[in-house]
Design a protein around this motif. Structure first.
Motif, PDB file in Angstrom:
ATOM      1  N   ALA A 132       3.619  10.607  -6.797  1.00  0.00           N
ATOM      2  CA  ALA A 132       4.496  11.050  -7.878  1.00  0.00           C
ATOM      3  C   ALA A 132       3.704  11.324  -9.154  1.00  0.00           C
ATOM      4  O   ALA A 132       4.051  12.219  -9.939  1.00  0.00           O
ATOM      5  N   ALA A 133       2.634  10.557  -9.376  1.00  0.00           N
ATOM      6  CA  ALA A 133       1.794  10.742 -10.565  1.00  0.00           C
ATOM      7  C   ALA A 133       0.693  11.777 -10.357  1.00  0.00           C
ATOM      8  O   ALA A 133      -0.097  12.030 -11.258  1.00  0.00           O
ATOM      9  N   GLU A 134       0.636  12.360  -9.142  1.00  0.00           N
ATOM     10  CA  GLU A 134      -0.373  13.358  -8.776  1.00  0.00           C
ATOM     11  C   GLU A 134      -1.798  12.802  -8.904  1.00  0.00           C
ATOM     12  O   GLU A 134      -2.700  13.440  -9.441  1.00  0.00           O
ATOM     13  N   VAL A 135      -1.955  11.570  -8.407  1.00  0.00           N
ATOM     14  CA  VAL A 135      -3.267  10.925  -8.370  1.00  0.00           C
ATOM     15  C   VAL A 135      -3.666  10.749  -6.904  1.00  0.00           C
ATOM     16  O   VAL A 135      -3.038   9.968  -6.187  1.00  0.00           O
ATOM     17  N   PRO A 136      -4.684  11.471  -6.417  1.00  0.00           N
ATOM     18  CA  PRO A 136      -5.086  11.317  -5.018  1.00  0.00           C
ATOM     19  C   PRO A 136      -5.771   9.982  -4.780  1.00  0.00           C
ATOM     20  O   PRO A 136      -6.624   9.568  -5.558  1.00  0.00           O
ATOM     21  N   LEU A 137      -5.384   9.309  -3.687  1.00  0.00           N
ATOM     22  CA  LEU A 137      -5.964   8.010  -3.350  1.00  0.00           C
ATOM     23  C   LEU A 137      -6.379   8.022  -1.875  1.00  0.00           C
ATOM     24  O   LEU A 137      -5.741   7.370  -1.033  1.00  0.00           O
ATOM     25  N   PRO A 138      -7.445   8.728  -1.538  1.00  0.00           N
ATOM     26  CA  PRO A 138      -7.844   8.791  -0.124  1.00  0.00           C
ATOM     27  C   PRO A 138      -8.168   7.433   0.480  1.00  0.00           C
ATOM     28  O   PRO A 138      -7.873   7.189   1.652  1.00  0.00           O
ATOM     29  N   LEU A 139      -8.778   6.530  -0.283  1.00  0.00           N
ATOM     30  CA  LEU A 139      -9.059   5.205   0.248  1.00  0.00           C
ATOM     31  C   LEU A 139      -7.768   4.443   0.553  1.00  0.00           C
ATOM     32  O   LEU A 139      -7.696   3.664   1.512  1.00  0.00           O
ATOM     33  N   GLY A 140      -6.753   4.667  -0.254  1.00  0.00           N
ATOM     34  CA  GLY A 140      -5.463   4.035   0.002  1.00  0.00           C
ATOM     35  C   GLY A 140      -4.878   4.471   1.332  1.00  0.00           C
ATOM     36  O   GLY A 140      -4.307   3.658   2.076  1.00  0.00           O
TER      37      GLY A 140
ATOM     38  N   THR B 295       0.829  -1.204   0.000  1.00  0.00           N
ATOM     39  CA  THR B 295       0.000   0.000   0.000  1.00  0.00           C
ATOM     40  C   THR B 295       0.861   1.250   0.000  1.00  0.00           C
ATOM     41  O   THR B 295       0.560   2.235  -0.703  1.00  0.00           O
ATOM     42  N   ARG B 296       1.934   1.236   0.754  1.00  0.00           N
ATOM     43  CA  ARG B 296       2.840   2.396   0.758  1.00  0.00           C
ATOM     44  C   ARG B 296       3.511   2.584  -0.596  1.00  0.00           C
ATOM     45  O   ARG B 296       3.719   3.715  -1.056  1.00  0.00           O
ATOM     46  N   LEU B 297       3.879   1.464  -1.245  1.00  0.00           N
ATOM     47  CA  LEU B 297       4.418   1.562  -2.603  1.00  0.00           C
ATOM     48  C   LEU B 297       3.426   2.263  -3.524  1.00  0.00           C
ATOM     49  O   LEU B 297       3.785   3.156  -4.291  1.00  0.00           O
ATOM     50  N   LEU B 298       2.178   1.835  -3.439  1.00  0.00           N
ATOM     51  CA  LEU B 298       1.128   2.431  -4.261  1.00  0.00           C
ATOM     52  C   LEU B 298       0.986   3.913  -3.974  1.00  0.00           C
ATOM     53  O   LEU B 298       0.907   4.735  -4.904  1.00  0.00           O
ATOM     54  N   LEU B 299       0.942   4.290  -2.700  1.00  0.00           N
ATOM     55  CA  LEU B 299       0.748   5.694  -2.347  1.00  0.00           C
ATOM     56  C   LEU B 299       1.917   6.550  -2.823  1.00  0.00           C
ATOM     57  O   LEU B 299       1.720   7.680  -3.277  1.00  0.00           O
ATOM     58  N   ASP B 300       3.134   6.023  -2.725  1.00  0.00           N
ATOM     59  CA  ASP B 300       4.302   6.769  -3.221  1.00  0.00           C
ATOM     60  C   ASP B 300       4.210   6.980  -4.731  1.00  0.00           C
ATOM     61  O   ASP B 300       4.470   8.083  -5.237  1.00  0.00           O
TER      62      ASP B 300
END
Length: 294
Positions: free
Chosen positions: A247-255, A238-243
């Motif tokens: 970097a891609a400027e995609v907000p993932l609040p559920l993440g 999950t941390r990999l995904l959030l990082d």
């Protein structure tokens, strides 16, 4: 003659490596745990002795390792031993590392593939994993028959990290399914509903998901919390995904919510906790007794 190497014989790697025995001219294996190597040797593999030896002796090398840092160091050691034609990372190590490995290996003439897997320990052993593959399309036919021994591979594209990106998306949806199922179940249980009947209804209704279908019947309702995937590894993914998303400027609040649940699960249950123990954290927050919520 094709010699295949496999580095990393943990809970997932051991099952996958065993699936390759007899489907290459020889299979060389290595792990830091001697007992893990001995178990594969007993099934017909050969002990390589080191990661460096895999690079020196193998045409195709697979890695299945727990963290990006360990993958990075292992691949550097493999590359220092020689130049296999193909190196395929089966770990969930992120698209950034996949690009780094490609940059490291390409000048040596080694084709770099990323092929993270989904499905858990049982599917690793019976060869029914889902594999998400990125790498050079021209060489994919050489790798595909071996990947098909592990499960169903899908070629996602030639961009280094294409498979890793798909895996992170999959893991987000899978982890969110656990979190939202835990929340819904806690609400229903507190209102007096029978949890087993709730799962039956969800599995024949629009609320069905991977958590209601597999994780609750197998691990949460019986209160064993032993589905087979560590909360620590789920948090790493999950941390990999959030990082990557940042970097891609995609907000993932559920993440971020899932990362918080996983952190609280590890704090409550300890480092060996299964990711299904998220349910205990949610139940406790709802005022239920996590030891008797079912």
């Amino acid at each position: 003659m094709t010699t295949v190497g496999f580095l990393g014989l943990g809970r997932m790697g051991a099952g996958m490596a065993a699936r390759l025995i007899g489907h290459a001219d020889s299979l060389l294996v290595h792990d830091i745990a001697p007992d893990a190597v001995a178990a594969l040797v007993a099934k017909g593999a050969e002990a390589a002795g080191s990661a460096k030896a895999l690079g020196a002796q193998c045409d195709i090398v697979f890695t299945s390792l727990p963290t990006p840092a360990i993958v990075r160091d292992a691949v550097a050691e493999i590359a220092s031993g020689g130049s296999p034609a193909i190196l395929c990372d089966l770990s969930t190590s992120g698209p950034q590392l996949a690009a780094e490995l490609d940059a490291l290996l390409a000048p040596r003439g080694v084709a770099s593939f990323d092929a993270p897997v989904s499905g858990g320990i049982a599917k690793a052993h019976d060869g029914t994993l889902s594999l998400m593959v990125g790498g050079p399309a021209q060489l994919y036919p050489e790798l595909e028959p071996l990947l098909e021994r592990l499960g169903k591979p899908t070629f996602m594209g030639e961009t280094p990290g294409a498979g890793q990106t798909m895996k992170l998306v999959n893991n987000l949806l899978g982890a969110v399914a656990i979190g939202v199922t835990a929340e819904g179940m806690a609400f229903g249980i507190k209102a007096g509903l029978d949890p087993a009947k709730m799962i039956d209804v969800l599995n024949q209704s629009t609320g069905i998901n991977s958590a209601t279908r597999d994780k609750w019947p197998k691990s949460v309702l019986p209160r064993t919390f032993d589905f087979g995937f560590a909360a620590a590894l789920s948090l790493k993914d999950t941390r990999l995904l959030l990082d990557e998303a940042e970097a891609a400027e995609v907000p993932l609040p559920l993440g971020h919510i899932i990362a918080d649940y996983l952190e609280r699960t590890l704090a409550r249950e300890g480092g060996e906790a299964d990711f299904t123990a998220i349910a205990k954290v949610v139940e406790e927050a709802a005022g239920l007794d996590p030891e008797r919520a079912a």
